[in-house]
Design an enzyme around this catalytic site. Structure first.
Site, PDB file in Angstrom:
ATOM      1  N   CYS A 146     -10.561  -0.290   3.964  1.00 61.45           N
ATOM      2  CA  CYS A 146      -9.259  -0.236   3.843  1.00 61.45           C
ATOM      3  C   CYS A 146      -8.508   0.878   3.336  1.00 61.45           C
ATOM      4  CB  CYS A 146      -9.092  -1.504   2.510  1.00 61.45           C
ATOM      5  SG  CYS A 146      -7.488  -1.496   2.007  1.00 61.45           S
ATOM      6  N   LEU A 147      -7.413   1.257   3.778  1.00 62.82           N
ATOM      7  CA  LEU A 147      -6.994   2.788   3.601  1.00 62.82           C
ATOM      8  C   LEU A 147      -6.911   3.020   1.927  1.00 62.82           C
ATOM      9  CD1 LEU A 147      -4.370   3.386   6.169  1.00 62.82           C
ATOM     10  CD2 LEU A 147      -6.801   4.296   6.319  1.00 62.82           C
ATOM     11  N   HIS A 188      -7.220  -9.689   6.788  1.00 60.42           N
ATOM     12  CA  HIS A 188      -7.201  -8.742   5.533  1.00 60.42           C
ATOM     13  C   HIS A 188      -5.573  -8.180   5.119  1.00 60.42           C
ATOM     14  CE1 HIS A 188      -8.957  -4.444   3.978  1.00 60.42           C
ATOM     15  NE2 HIS A 188      -7.414  -4.276   4.181  1.00 60.42           N
ATOM     16  N   GLU A 189      -4.621  -8.162   6.226  1.00 54.01           N
ATOM     17  CA  GLU A 189      -3.408  -7.606   5.855  1.00 54.01           C
ATOM     18  C   GLU A 189      -2.472  -8.649   5.290  1.00 54.01           C
ATOM     19  OE1 GLU A 189      -2.896  -4.475   5.974  1.00 54.01           O
ATOM     20  OE2 GLU A 189      -4.780  -4.140   7.327  1.00 54.01           O
ATOM     21  N   GLN A 240       0.748  -1.409  -0.033  1.00 48.89           N
ATOM     22  CA  GLN A 240       0.057   0.030   0.047  1.00 48.89           C
ATOM     23  C   GLN A 240       1.007   1.420   0.175  1.00 48.89           C
ATOM     24  OE1 GLN A 240      -2.621  -1.369   3.318  1.00 48.89           O
ATOM     25  NE2 GLN A 240      -3.964  -0.325   2.319  1.00 48.89           N
TER      26      GLN A 240
END
Ligand code: NI
Length: 175
Positions: free
Chosen positions: A92-93, A134-135, A50
């Protein structure tokens, strides 16, 4: 140092990340950048792709929601066990202001390396378990949007289209 968070649409978010061979000062600086960037964006987790780094490194901080789980940095994390099922809202960012229900394991155990190069295990349930899954998904180029219902994705279509342009612009500038 705070780094730019890359938006959905960039190919960087879809690439599998490479394992870290040695935990050195570069990796520790990467972990520092992940924490600075996540906190500036008020997120609960962030993965290296990300911020444009294709390495198997991610961080989680759900301590506001679940104080029993302190902030953690995970290098080369591997899911080693899981139990049960939970469905809950996820964001999510790389997808600002977009949320959708995602089915996840209720409890997970993860083995990883810490910033000193030591192997450790972490396990937990609820939101922490969700963040871990998620990560780790990010490190394999998988995004939460892949796991939400087709109907919900359809409802998000316009917003996703706009975001995709941002992600594609980042690829273009950083090619
Ligand atoms: Ni995410």
């Amino acid at each position: 140092m705070k780094r730019e968070i890359i938006m959905f649409g960039s190919q960087v978010l879809r690439k599998p990340c490479l394992p870290v061979k040695e935990v050195d000062d570069d990796i520790r600086a990467l972990v520092g950048d992940l924490f600075d960037s996540m906190r500036a964006a008020e997120g609960v987790g962030l993965a290296a792709p990300q911020i444009g780094v294709l390495k198997r490194v991610c961080i989680i901080d759900v301590s506001h929601q679940q104080p029993e789980y302190p902030p953690v940095a995970l290098i080369n994390p591997v899911l080693t066990d899981y139990k049960g099922e939970q469905v809950g809202e996820e964001g999510c960012l790389s997808f600002p202001d977009l949320y959708g229900d995602v089915k996840r394991h209720a409890w997970v155990e993860v083995e990883a390396t810490d910033i000193n190069g030591q192997s450790f295990k972490t396990a937990g349930e609820g939101f922490y378990a969700r963040a871990l899954q998620h990560e780790i998904n990010h490190l394999d180029g998988k995004l939460f949007i892949d796991l939400i219902s087709p109907l919900k994705r359809q409802l998000m279509r316009g917003a996703l289209k706009r975001l995709k342009k941002e992600g594609e612009a980042w690829d273009h500038e950083n090619a």
